[in-house]
Design a protein around this motif. Structure first.
Motif, PDB file in Angstrom:
ATOM      1  N   SER A   1       0.800  -1.227   0.000  1.00 16.88           N
ATOM      2  CA  SER A   1       0.000   0.000   0.000  1.00 16.88           C
ATOM      3  C   SER A   1       0.830   1.272   0.000  1.00 16.88           C
TER       4      SER A   1
ATOM      5  N   SER B   1      -1.579   6.518  -1.781  1.00 21.37           N
ATOM      6  CA  SER B   1      -2.270   7.795  -1.596  1.00 21.37           C
ATOM      7  C   SER B   1      -1.637   8.907  -2.429  1.00 21.37           C
TER       8      SER B   1
ATOM      9  N   GLY C   1      -2.552   8.436  -5.980  1.00 18.80           N
ATOM     10  CA  GLY C   1      -3.943   8.832  -6.189  1.00 18.80           C
ATOM     11  C   GLY C   1      -4.100  10.337  -6.258  1.00 18.80           C
ATOM     12  N   LEU C   2      -3.392  11.058  -5.385  1.00 18.37           N
ATOM     13  CA  LEU C   2      -3.447  12.522  -5.409  1.00 18.37           C
ATOM     14  C   LEU C   2      -2.885  13.057  -6.720  1.00 18.37           C
TER      15      LEU C   2
ATOM     16  N   CYS D   1      -5.477   3.394  -6.154  1.00 18.05           N
ATOM     17  CA  CYS D   1      -4.665   4.484  -5.610  1.00 18.05           C
ATOM     18  C   CYS D   1      -5.531   5.696  -5.293  1.00 18.05           C
TER      19      CYS D   1
ATOM     20  N   ALA E   1      -7.380   5.013  -2.225  1.00 22.14           N
ATOM     21  CA  ALA E   1      -6.493   5.064  -1.066  1.00 22.14           C
ATOM     22  C   ALA E   1      -6.305   6.492  -0.578  1.00 22.14           C
ATOM     23  N   HIS E   2      -6.444   7.462  -1.493  1.00 19.52           N
ATOM     24  CA  HIS E   2      -6.288   8.866  -1.102  1.00 19.52           C
ATOM     25  C   HIS E   2      -7.575   9.448  -0.529  1.00 19.52           C
TER      26      HIS E   2
ATOM     27  N   PRO F   1      -8.920   6.565   2.905  1.00 16.77           N
ATOM     28  CA  PRO F   1      -7.797   5.765   3.419  1.00 16.77           C
ATOM     29  C   PRO F   1      -8.222   4.777   4.500  1.00 16.77           C
TER      30      PRO F   1
ATOM     31  N   GLU G   1       0.649  10.319   3.492  1.00 14.05           N
ATOM     32  CA  GLU G   1      -0.762  10.049   3.752  1.00 14.05           C
ATOM     33  C   GLU G   1      -1.150   8.607   3.446  1.00 14.05           C
ATOM     34  N   ASP G   2      -0.241   7.686   3.743  1.00 11.24           N
ATOM     35  CA  ASP G   2      -0.546   6.279   3.501  1.00 11.24           C
ATOM     36  C   ASP G   2      -1.228   5.607   4.689  1.00 11.24           C
ATOM     37  N   TYR G   3      -1.280   6.284   5.836  1.00 13.52           N
ATOM     38  CA  TYR G   3      -1.862   5.700   7.047  1.00 13.52           C
ATOM     39  C   TYR G   3      -1.198   4.362   7.367  1.00 13.52           C
TER      40      TYR G   3
END
Length: 206
Positions: free
Chosen positions: A44, A48, A51-52, A92, A95-96, A99, A161-163
């Protein structure tokens, strides 16, 4: 850490609580430990940020946001655009915007040090290494194994911002879902293979 700017009213919520047992800090890593990554999914990291990047390209109407011919900009057509993306790219984007955090409870009592990867692997790894007075030697192949499908290397290393959680533990530690990505050695700084990583990532004040 909530540093942002909005043109509309913005509500930010901060939760406080007590730690039950011994807290896991950034400063406990020691030479001989292994370095692990833990996300909501095994692969993962960088999702993010990728995706952004795709969302920003869509706003600009650029072709580098793969859309199979769908270039709508209205919010009402967002789902149409998202469904037209290749699955890796759509994952992706999700995911953003939605999340899923890693389950940190399973590393309690196992991790020697931990930090959330909120500003990018490189800068957060440097933060952990610095306060622990150690060096993180990350393995090239193992880092590539945790990068989200559809994301690029720089998304994972310098995105954010992947958490996800970056933590250290004994070399023989086994934690469900966690993937080993390197080792802790004496020294300072962070490297992937022979490449020294800069301490850069998302800058809240840029």
């Amino acid at each position: 850490g909530q540093v942002t700017q909005k043109l509309k009213p913005w509500l930010s919520v901060t939760a406080f609580g007590d730690v039950m047992g011994r807290p896991v800090r950034r400063s406990g890593a020691k030479a001989g430990d292994a370095v692990f990554g833990l996300g909501a999914r095994p692969r993962s990291l960088g999702g993010s940020a990728a995706g952004l990047r795709m969302l920003k390209a869509r706003e600009r109407g650029e072709d580098d946001a793969p859309s199979n011919g769908v270039h709508t900009t209205s919010t009402t057509h967002f789902d149409v655009w998202l469904r037209a993306l290749p699955e890796d790219h759509a994952s992706c984007v999700r995911a953003h915007i939605s999340p899923l955090p890693a389950d940190g409870t399973q590393i309690a009592g196992v991790a020697t040090a931990c930090i959330d990867v909120s500003d990018g692997l490189a800068i957060d790894a440097h933060r952990l290494a610095r306060v622990s007075n150690v060096r993180l030697a990350l393995d090239v192949a193992q880092v590539l194994d945790v990068i989200a499908p559809g994301a690029e290397r720089d998304d994972a290393v310098y995105g954010g911002e992947d958490y996800a959680l970056l933590f250290t533990a004994a070399a023989n530690a086994r934690i469900d879902g966690a993937m080993r990505i390197g080792v802790v050695v004496e020294g300072e700084g962070v490297a992937i293979g022979t490449e020294e990583l800069e301490a850069r990532g998302f800058d809240h004040f840029a």
